[in-house]
Motif scaffolding. Structure first.
Motif, PDB file in Angstrom:
ATOM      1  N   LEU A   1       1.066  -1.383   0.238  1.00 11.11           N
ATOM      2  CA  LEU A   1      -0.677   0.613  -0.603  1.00 11.11           C
ATOM      3  C   LEU A   1       0.842   0.930  -0.205  1.00 11.11           C
ATOM      4  O   LEU A   1       0.239   2.583  -0.180  1.00 11.11           O
ATOM      5  CB  LEU A   1      -0.607   0.216   1.404  1.00 11.11           C
ATOM      6  CG  LEU A   1      -1.804  -0.985   1.382  1.00 11.11           C
ATOM      7  CD1 LEU A   1      -2.729  -1.160   2.581  1.00 11.11           C
ATOM      8  CD2 LEU A   1      -2.979  -1.364   0.561  1.00 11.11           C
ATOM      9  N   ASN A   2       2.420   1.094   0.269  1.00 14.23           N
ATOM     10  CA  ASN A   2       3.338   2.322   0.004  1.00 14.23           C
ATOM     11  C   ASN A   2       2.653   3.372  -1.497  1.00 14.23           C
ATOM     12  O   ASN A   2       3.266   2.666  -2.639  1.00 14.23           O
ATOM     13  CB  ASN A   2       4.346   1.944   0.178  1.00 14.23           C
ATOM     14  CG  ASN A   2       5.334   3.003   0.183  1.00 14.23           C
ATOM     15  OD1 ASN A   2       5.655   4.436  -0.060  1.00 14.23           O
ATOM     16  ND2 ASN A   2       6.253   2.790   1.031  1.00 14.23           N
ATOM     17  N   PRO A   3       2.382   4.361  -1.224  1.00 12.47           N
ATOM     18  CA  PRO A   3       2.140   5.385  -2.367  1.00 12.47           C
ATOM     19  C   PRO A   3       3.814   5.477  -3.409  1.00 12.47           C
ATOM     20  O   PRO A   3       3.820   5.718  -4.283  1.00 12.47           O
ATOM     21  CB  PRO A   3       1.759   6.568  -2.603  1.00 12.47           C
ATOM     22  CG  PRO A   3       1.960   6.348  -0.654  1.00 12.47           C
ATOM     23  CD  PRO A   3       2.456   5.177  -0.505  1.00 12.47           C
TER      24      PRO A   3
ATOM     25  N   ASN B   1      13.069   4.428   3.265  1.00 13.13           N
ATOM     26  CA  ASN B   1      12.956   5.189   4.592  1.00 13.13           C
ATOM     27  C   ASN B   1      11.733   3.604   5.551  1.00 13.13           C
ATOM     28  O   ASN B   1      10.914   3.522   5.132  1.00 13.13           O
ATOM     29  CB  ASN B   1      12.363   6.795   4.352  1.00 13.13           C
ATOM     30  CG  ASN B   1      11.220   7.012   6.289  1.00 13.13           C
ATOM     31  OD1 ASN B   1      11.638   6.057   7.680  1.00 13.13           O
ATOM     32  ND2 ASN B   1      11.474   7.976   6.315  1.00 13.13           N
ATOM     33  N   PRO B   2      12.982   3.765   5.969  1.00 15.15           N
ATOM     34  CA  PRO B   2      12.836   2.451   7.050  1.00 15.15           C
ATOM     35  C   PRO B   2      11.666   2.157   8.187  1.00 15.15           C
ATOM     36  O   PRO B   2      10.825   1.498   7.879  1.00 15.15           O
ATOM     37  CB  PRO B   2      14.239   2.391   7.659  1.00 15.15           C
ATOM     38  CG  PRO B   2      15.221   3.400   7.574  1.00 15.15           C
ATOM     39  CD  PRO B   2      14.751   3.599   7.048  1.00 15.15           C
ATOM     40  N   VAL B   3      10.987   3.455   8.207  1.00 16.10           N
ATOM     41  CA  VAL B   3       9.983   3.572   9.434  1.00 16.10           C
ATOM     42  C   VAL B   3       8.883   3.664   8.397  1.00 16.10           C
ATOM     43  O   VAL B   3       7.610   2.801   8.987  1.00 16.10           O
ATOM     44  CB  VAL B   3       9.915   4.812   9.482  1.00 16.10           C
ATOM     45  CG1 VAL B   3       8.429   5.385  10.811  1.00 16.10           C
ATOM     46  CG2 VAL B   3      10.950   4.798  10.797  1.00 16.10           C
ATOM     47  N   SER B   4       8.482   4.010   7.199  1.00 13.72           N
ATOM     48  CA  SER B   4       7.231   3.943   6.823  1.00 13.72           C
ATOM     49  C   SER B   4       7.360   3.072   5.859  1.00 13.72           C
ATOM     50  O   SER B   4       5.705   2.569   5.018  1.00 13.72           O
ATOM     51  CB  SER B   4       7.517   5.223   5.456  1.00 13.72           C
ATOM     52  OG  SER B   4       8.526   5.033   4.588  1.00 13.72           O
ATOM     53  N   ILE B   5       8.171   2.120   5.047  1.00 18.73           N
ATOM     54  CA  ILE B   5       8.211   1.059   4.667  1.00 18.73           C
ATOM     55  C   ILE B   5       7.555   0.217   5.640  1.00 18.73           C
ATOM     56  O   ILE B   5       6.612  -1.099   5.749  1.00 18.73           O
ATOM     57  CB  ILE B   5       9.832   0.508   3.920  1.00 18.73           C
ATOM     58  CG1 ILE B   5      10.310   1.215   3.629  1.00 18.73           C
ATOM     59  CG2 ILE B   5      10.234  -1.103   3.779  1.00 18.73           C
ATOM     60  CD1 ILE B   5      11.782   0.937   2.723  1.00 18.73           C
ATOM     61  N   ARG B   6       8.301  -0.001   7.207  1.00 16.83           N
ATOM     62  CA  ARG B   6       7.779  -0.408   8.872  1.00 16.83           C
ATOM     63  C   ARG B   6       5.716  -0.523   7.909  1.00 16.83           C
ATOM     64  O   ARG B   6       5.134  -1.168   8.174  1.00 16.83           O
ATOM     65  CB  ARG B   6       8.485  -0.927   9.459  1.00 16.83           C
ATOM     66  CG  ARG B   6       7.873  -1.644  10.345  1.00 16.83           C
ATOM     67  CD  ARG B   6       8.705  -2.037  11.685  1.00 16.83           C
ATOM     68  NE  ARG B   6       9.598  -0.537  12.427  1.00 16.83           N
ATOM     69  CZ  ARG B   6      10.225  -0.254  12.066  1.00 16.83           C
ATOM     70  NH1 ARG B   6      11.405  -0.184  11.173  1.00 16.83           N
ATOM     71  NH2 ARG B   6      10.752   1.655  12.483  1.00 16.83           N
ATOM     72  N   PHE B   7       5.613   1.053   8.158  1.00 15.31           N
ATOM     73  CA  PHE B   7       4.775   1.348   8.655  1.00 15.31           C
ATOM     74  C   PHE B   7       3.356   0.455   7.268  1.00 15.31           C
ATOM     75  O   PHE B   7       1.840  -0.092   7.304  1.00 15.31           O
ATOM     76  CB  PHE B   7       4.633   2.438   8.322  1.00 15.31           C
ATOM     77  CG  PHE B   7       2.608   3.612   8.841  1.00 15.31           C
ATOM     78  CD1 PHE B   7       2.175   3.314   9.942  1.00 15.31           C
ATOM     79  CD2 PHE B   7       1.958   3.982   6.885  1.00 15.31           C
ATOM     80  CE1 PHE B   7       0.928   3.735   9.840  1.00 15.31           C
ATOM     81  CE2 PHE B   7       0.649   3.772   7.063  1.00 15.31           C
ATOM     82  CZ  PHE B   7       0.401   4.172   8.659  1.00 15.31           C
TER      83      PHE B   7
ATOM     84  N   GLY C   1       6.024  -2.783   4.488  1.00 14.84           N
ATOM     85  CA  GLY C   1       6.941  -3.964   3.401  1.00 14.84           C
ATOM     86  C   GLY C   1       8.119  -4.535   4.713  1.00 14.84           C
ATOM     87  O   GLY C   1       8.071  -4.333   5.609  1.00 14.84           O
ATOM     88  N   ILE C   2       8.882  -5.390   3.454  1.00 18.47           N
ATOM     89  CA  ILE C   2      10.304  -6.291   4.449  1.00 18.47           C
ATOM     90  C   ILE C   2      11.480  -5.615   4.613  1.00 18.47           C
ATOM     91  O   ILE C   2      12.321  -6.050   4.999  1.00 18.47           O
ATOM     92  CB  ILE C   2       9.744  -7.430   4.399  1.00 18.47           C
ATOM     93  CG1 ILE C   2      10.419  -7.224   2.220  1.00 18.47           C
ATOM     94  CG2 ILE C   2       8.969  -8.219   3.665  1.00 18.47           C
ATOM     95  CD1 ILE C   2      11.320  -9.198   1.594  1.00 18.47           C
ATOM     96  N   GLY C   3      11.650  -4.755   3.962  1.00 14.16           N
ATOM     97  CA  GLY C   3      13.214  -3.525   3.281  1.00 14.16           C
ATOM     98  C   GLY C   3      13.566  -3.404   4.860  1.00 14.16           C
ATOM     99  O   GLY C   3      12.728  -2.958   5.344  1.00 14.16           O
ATOM    100  N   VAL C   4      14.794  -3.919   4.620  1.00 13.55           N
ATOM    101  CA  VAL C   4      15.391  -2.665   6.114  1.00 13.55           C
ATOM    102  C   VAL C   4      16.573  -2.098   5.687  1.00 13.55           C
ATOM    103  O   VAL C   4      17.374  -3.036   4.420  1.00 13.55           O
ATOM    104  CB  VAL C   4      15.905  -4.040   6.763  1.00 13.55           C
ATOM    105  CG1 VAL C   4      14.556  -4.677   7.024  1.00 13.55           C
ATOM    106  CG2 VAL C   4      16.738  -5.338   6.682  1.00 13.55           C
TER     107      VAL C   4
END
Length: 335
Positions: free
Chosen positions: A99-101, A107-113, A116-119
């Motif tokens: 659902l990430n636009p 950005n690790p914070v928005s990816i986690r929000f 997403g699995i990226g770290v």
């Protein structure tokens, strides 16, 4: 007597004055050159093992599967500052979150929000899917949620790919890396020994009538009955036994995820079984004339080896002409 002593004295002097020739330089072939890129890749996998405890062979197998599946396709490296060491390319939707636009979010914070699995694996504050440390750390953390044993790793791979064949192939790769402890496993060998008579030509696409109209998917190498058949690469035996077309046959998958098919054999190497690891030039069977009927049928055609090659696409396998490869391997062997 004095003459003999003089000759011995001269020989001893010459042996002292002449430079010694190392034994290795006389007969042993030069060791293969070390591929610096593969060495750097291996060291990267080993560093990840030291940090996270995941065997480097698992990571190498995962990377090799991705590398093999990308053969002939352009890798997604447009935004990489330097060439990638690994071939693992996690899709943007999975990396950043469905659902990430922003499909290029780092950005690790928005990816986690956004799920997403990226770290961030290298500590630079970004979760960059073109960064090898970030990608490998993401793979380790995502798959290790299922545990750290080999069976847990297989479950994690199944959840990632949703394909049993992918899990099996990666597991085979890991087993081979465990045996040899290095990444240089691309050696090839012609399937018939040099001291045996044989002949072959391009037979790709020739018509075949037995069992219905079809084309010939391979190259026939004619040789005497009982001629040894050699493995053409490093790989794992996947199939051994009878089928009505190929008779006694062997199927081996190599480290490029190519399936090698050896058919019409008279027999197999004693003790050979499914799951065995083989290497270039190793005897796996013997030329025969079996096939075109029920088990035991033989003699319907001259003895020969039918050799085929098949590449996996992710959904199925397609045959390609092995003749150019055979010519090249034969040429390399003659050198």
């Amino acid at each position: 007597m004095r003459g003999i002593r003089l000759i011995i004295h001269i020989c001893l002097c010459m042996s002292v004055l002449m430079p010694a020739i190392p034994a290795a330089a006389k007969d042993a072939p030069a060791p293969p050159p070390v591929d610096p890129v593969k060495q750097e890749r291996l060291h990267l996998f080993q560093r990840m093992e030291a940090v996270y405890g995941i065997p480097w062979t698992y990571l190498a197998a995962f990377d090799q599967y991705e590398r093999a599946m990308k053969v002939g396709k352009k890798r997604n490296q447009e935004k990489a500052a330097t060439p990638r060491l690994t071939a693992i390319d996690i899709p943007a939707e999975r990396w950043c979150g469905p659902l990430n636009p922003d499909p290029e979010d780092t950005n690790p914070v928005s990816i986690r929000f956004f799920g997403g699995i990226g770290v961030d694996g290298d500590g630079d504050g970004k979760s960059d899917r073109t960064s090898d440390p970030d990608v490998l750390t993401t793979v380790v953390q995502h798959l290790s949620t299922y545990g750290f044993s080999r069976e847990d790793w297989r479950i994690g791979l199944w959840m990632y790919y949703q394909r049993g064949r992918a899990v099996r192939t990666i597991d085979q790769f890991a087993t081979i890396y465990e045996k040899y402890q290095h990444l240089d496993l691309e050696g090839r060998h012609f399937p018939i020994p040099r001291n045996f008579s044989y002949s072959y030509r391009s037979t790709w696409g020739d018509a075949r009538g037995w069992g219905g109209r079809r084309i010939h998917e391979g190259t026939d190498i004619f040789a005497g009955y009982g001629t040894p058949v050699l493995s053409t690469g490093y790989g794992t035996i996947e199939v051994i036994g009878w089928n009505r077309y190929g008779g006694w046959r062997i199927g081996m998958r190599d480290m490029s995820n190519v399936y090698h098919y050896y058919a019409h054999l008279s027999g197999f190497r004693k003790g050979l079984k499914v799951g065995d690891i083989v290497e270039p030039g190793q005897v796996i069977g013997y030329v025969g004339s079996s096939g075109y009927g029920k088990p035991g049928t033989s003699g319907k055609f001259p003895p020969h080896l039918h050799y085929g090659m098949y590449r996996e696409t992710g959904e199925n396998e397609w045959a390609f002409d092995p003749y150019p490869y055979l010519v090249n391997w034969e040429r390399l062997r003659k050198r």
